[in-house]
Design a protein around this motif. Sequence first.
Motif, mmCIF file in Angstrom:
data_model
loop_
_atom_site.group_PDB
_atom_site.id
_atom_site.type_symbol
_atom_site.label_atom_id
_atom_site.label_comp_id
_atom_site.label_asym_id
_atom_site.label_seq_id
_atom_site.Cartn_x
_atom_site.Cartn_y
_atom_site.Cartn_z
ATOM 1 N N ILE A 21 0.863 -1.193 0.000
ATOM 2 C CA ILE A 21 0.000 0.000 0.000
ATOM 3 C C ILE A 21 0.891 1.232 0.000
ATOM 4 O O ILE A 21 1.743 1.387 0.879
ATOM 5 C CB ILE A 21 -0.915 0.040 1.239
ATOM 6 C CG1 ILE A 21 -1.809 -1.192 1.294
ATOM 7 C CG2 ILE A 21 -1.776 1.313 1.217
ATOM 8 C CD1 ILE A 21 -2.667 -1.271 2.548
ATOM 9 N N ARG A 22 0.699 2.076 -0.984
ATOM 10 C CA ARG A 22 1.412 3.357 -0.987
ATOM 11 C C ARG A 22 0.617 4.373 -0.180
ATOM 12 O O ARG A 22 -0.586 4.560 -0.399
ATOM 13 C CB ARG A 22 1.619 3.866 -2.414
ATOM 14 C CG ARG A 22 2.005 5.343 -2.460
ATOM 15 C CD ARG A 22 2.562 5.796 -3.790
ATOM 16 N NE ARG A 22 2.435 7.238 -3.959
ATOM 17 C CZ ARG A 22 3.141 8.158 -3.319
ATOM 18 N NH1 ARG A 22 4.042 7.790 -2.419
ATOM 19 N NH2 ARG A 22 2.943 9.449 -3.542
ATOM 20 N N PHE A 23 1.284 5.026 0.766
ATOM 21 C CA PHE A 23 0.675 6.121 1.530
ATOM 22 C C PHE A 23 1.508 7.367 1.236
ATOM 23 O O PHE A 23 2.608 7.518 1.751
ATOM 24 C CB PHE A 23 0.675 5.792 3.020
ATOM 25 C CG PHE A 23 0.068 6.868 3.888
ATOM 26 C CD1 PHE A 23 -0.966 7.669 3.428
ATOM 27 C CD2 PHE A 23 0.533 7.070 5.179
ATOM 28 C CE1 PHE A 23 -1.530 8.653 4.222
ATOM 29 C CE2 PHE A 23 -0.027 8.048 5.994
ATOM 30 C CZ PHE A 23 -1.052 8.841 5.515
ATOM 31 N N GLY A 24 0.974 8.215 0.370
ATOM 32 C CA GLY A 24 1.738 9.376 -0.073
ATOM 33 C C GLY A 24 0.951 10.661 -0.007
ATOM 34 O O GLY A 24 -0.135 10.730 0.559
ATOM 35 N N SER A 25 1.520 11.670 -0.627
ATOM 36 C CA SER A 25 0.863 12.973 -0.729
ATOM 37 C C SER A 25 0.483 13.207 -2.182
ATOM 38 O O SER A 25 1.023 12.578 -3.098
ATOM 39 C CB SER A 25 1.787 14.085 -0.235
ATOM 40 O OG SER A 25 2.978 14.110 -1.003
ATOM 41 N N CYS A 26 -0.442 14.126 -2.394
ATOM 42 C CA CYS A 26 -0.891 14.391 -3.756
ATOM 43 C C CYS A 26 -1.438 15.805 -3.864
ATOM 44 O O CYS A 26 -1.642 16.500 -2.866
ATOM 45 C CB CYS A 26 -1.967 13.386 -4.177
ATOM 46 S SG CYS A 26 -3.565 13.621 -3.328
ATOM 47 N N GLY A 27 -1.702 16.183 -5.095
ATOM 48 C CA GLY A 27 -2.446 17.397 -5.384
ATOM 49 C C GLY A 27 -3.825 16.999 -5.877
ATOM 50 O O GLY A 27 -3.947 16.205 -6.818
ATOM 51 N N SER A 28 -4.877 17.479 -5.226
ATOM 52 C CA SER A 28 -6.233 17.108 -5.635
ATOM 53 C C SER A 28 -6.679 17.962 -6.817
ATOM 54 O O SER A 28 -6.377 19.157 -6.897
ATOM 55 C CB SER A 28 -7.212 17.276 -4.477
ATOM 56 O OG SER A 28 -7.299 18.639 -4.084
ATOM 57 N N ILE A 29 -7.394 17.344 -7.758
ATOM 58 C CA ILE A 29 -7.916 18.084 -8.917
ATOM 59 C C ILE A 29 -9.419 17.884 -9.052
ATOM 60 O O ILE A 29 -9.979 18.051 -10.129
ATOM 61 C CB ILE A 29 -7.189 17.697 -10.217
ATOM 62 C CG1 ILE A 29 -7.304 16.190 -10.485
ATOM 63 C CG2 ILE A 29 -5.719 18.112 -10.158
ATOM 64 C CD1 ILE A 29 -6.773 15.783 -11.859
ATOM 65 N N ILE A 30 -10.069 17.518 -7.933
ATOM 66 C CA ILE A 30 -11.528 17.419 -7.924
ATOM 67 C C ILE A 30 -12.071 18.342 -6.845
ATOM 68 O O ILE A 30 -11.436 18.572 -5.821
ATOM 69 C CB ILE A 30 -12.013 15.978 -7.666
ATOM 70 C CG1 ILE A 30 -11.394 15.412 -6.382
ATOM 71 C CG2 ILE A 30 -11.735 15.084 -8.848
ATOM 72 C CD1 ILE A 30 -11.976 14.094 -5.962
ATOM 73 N N SER A 31 -13.243 18.865 -7.097
ATOM 74 C CA SER A 31 -13.852 19.754 -6.119
ATOM 75 C C SER A 31 -14.285 18.959 -4.899
ATOM 76 O O SER A 31 -14.697 17.803 -5.002
ATOM 77 C CB SER A 31 -15.068 20.465 -6.729
ATOM 78 O OG SER A 31 -16.037 19.527 -7.151
ATOM 79 N N GLY A 32 -14.163 19.568 -3.754
ATOM 80 C CA GLY A 32 -14.578 18.932 -2.517
ATOM 81 C C GLY A 32 -13.447 18.341 -1.716
ATOM 82 O O GLY A 32 -13.520 18.279 -0.485
ATOM 83 N N ALA A 33 -12.411 17.879 -2.367
ATOM 84 C CA ALA A 33 -11.275 17.285 -1.656
ATOM 85 C C ALA A 33 -10.335 18.393 -1.206
ATOM 86 O O ALA A 33 -9.698 19.058 -2.022
ATOM 87 C CB ALA A 33 -10.536 16.297 -2.553
ATOM 88 N N GLN A 34 -10.244 18.587 0.088
ATOM 89 C CA GLN A 34 -9.436 19.663 0.648
ATOM 90 C C GLN A 34 -8.170 19.111 1.297
ATOM 91 O O GLN A 34 -8.007 17.904 1.457
ATOM 92 C CB GLN A 34 -10.265 20.443 1.660
ATOM 93 C CG GLN A 34 -11.532 21.049 1.069
ATOM 94 C CD GLN A 34 -12.386 21.769 2.098
ATOM 95 O OE1 GLN A 34 -12.126 21.700 3.302
ATOM 96 N NE2 GLN A 34 -13.410 22.466 1.645
ATOM 97 N N THR A 35 -7.281 20.007 1.674
ATOM 98 C CA THR A 35 -6.027 19.572 2.283
ATOM 99 C C THR A 35 -6.300 18.727 3.532
ATOM 100 O O THR A 35 -7.154 19.058 4.352
ATOM 101 C CB THR A 35 -5.151 20.773 2.656
ATOM 102 O OG1 THR A 35 -5.876 21.652 3.525
ATOM 103 C CG2 THR A 35 -4.720 21.539 1.419
ATOM 104 N N GLY A 36 -5.572 17.615 3.636
ATOM 105 C CA GLY A 36 -5.764 16.682 4.736
ATOM 106 C C GLY A 36 -6.711 15.548 4.417
ATOM 107 O O GLY A 36 -6.713 14.526 5.118
ATOM 108 N N ASP A 37 -7.538 15.692 3.385
ATOM 109 C CA ASP A 37 -8.435 14.614 2.994
ATOM 110 C C ASP A 37 -7.625 13.474 2.363
ATOM 111 O O ASP A 37 -6.469 13.645 1.967
ATOM 112 C CB ASP A 37 -9.486 15.111 2.008
ATOM 113 C CG ASP A 37 -10.532 16.009 2.675
ATOM 114 O OD1 ASP A 37 -10.627 15.987 3.916
ATOM 115 O OD2 ASP A 37 -11.241 16.737 1.949
ATOM 116 N N ILE A 38 -8.251 12.302 2.240
ATOM 117 C CA ILE A 38 -7.596 11.123 1.698
ATOM 118 C C ILE A 38 -8.249 10.736 0.375
ATOM 119 O O ILE A 38 -9.472 10.625 0.286
ATOM 120 C CB ILE A 38 -7.685 9.930 2.673
ATOM 121 C CG1 ILE A 38 -7.072 10.279 4.025
ATOM 122 C CG2 ILE A 38 -7.027 8.697 2.057
ATOM 123 C CD1 ILE A 38 -5.580 10.532 4.006
#
Length: 303
Positions: free
Chosen positions: A104-121
Motif C-alpha cells: 500500500i502506498r501512503f503518499g501525498s498528492c495534489g487534488s484536482i476534484i472539487s470537494g477534496a481539501q487539504t488533509g483529505d484522503i
Amino acid sequence: MPEEQMSSANRPTSLDGRTYHVETKRGEVSNRIITVGDPQRAHAISQHLDTILMTKQSHRGFLTITGMYKQLPVSIVAIEMGSPMMDFFVRETRMVVDGPLAIIRFGSCGSIISGAQTGDIIVGDGAFGITRNYAYFGDASEKDAYVLWPNVDADAVLTEGVVSEMVKGVGAQRVFRGLIGNADSFYGSQGRPGADFYDANEGLLDRVRKEFPQAAALEMESHMLFHLARVSTGRTGDEPQSVRAACALMVFADREGNSFISPETSRQMTKVASLALLDALVKDMPTQAGLHPAEGSVWQNNL
C-alpha cells in the motif's frame, strides 16, 4: 557509496544477498508493506508498531523499518520520490521476499476534484501516466507536449480494504476515490505554471480531465507501482501475479482552491490514516501461511 562488492551487473546483490539500492536481504522485509516517500512519515507510522525489529538506511536513500503489528510482521519502506525509486523498491523487494506481496502506498498528492481539501484522503482505483514529450520541444511536427498513458487498475480487494479502514479512521466525509495521475515531474507534467521554463502545459489539466473523467489527484509514484504489480507474472508473463497494490494519498495541495496543507494537519492525519492502513494490511493477510518463512528472519522469535 556501496560498502560491499556486488555479484552481478544485471542483478546486483552482495555476497550475503543484500540488494544494491534498497540494501535489504532475505528475512528483513515482510510480505505486508506500507511504502511512503518521506522518511519522517515512515518513522511516524513505525510508532504504531508493537515492536520494531529492524531499521535499515541505504546509501541510495531508502529507509526500511520492519516490526510487528497485531502479532504479524509488517514493513514500512520510504523511497523518496518518483517512478524510478518505486521501480528500485518493488523489484529489489520482490528479489528478497518469498510469497505474495501486498503493498500500500501512503503518499501525498495534489487534488484536482472539487470537494477534496487539504488533509483529505484520496484512494486510487487506478493510476495513469503523464510524461513530458521531449520531442515536442524542438520538433514542430509533434502535436502534444505531454503523453498520457493508459490507466492501470489497483488491486480491487486490497483497495476495498483500504477504503473500509480509512472510512472508519478518518470518516467517510474525508475519503474520496478516483484515478490518480502519475506525472514524471512535480512542476511541468502536473500543469503548474512557471515563468522560468517553457513547459507548454497551460491546457494540460483540462486535457487530463477530458481523457480521464475520474481523475482525482496528481502525484509521481502510483502508476509505476500498479504497473509493476500487473506485470509481476514472471519473466515470460505466464505465472500468477505475485504483487498486489493499492494507494491512499493525503491531499497536500488543493489545486482547485490553491491551498497547501498545514504541518499540524499533516501530522494529525498521518497518525489516524497510518493506523487504518496497518489494519487494512493485517486484515488482508491475516496469517503467515504461504508467506516468507520465519526461520532466519528478523521476526522469527516474535510469531
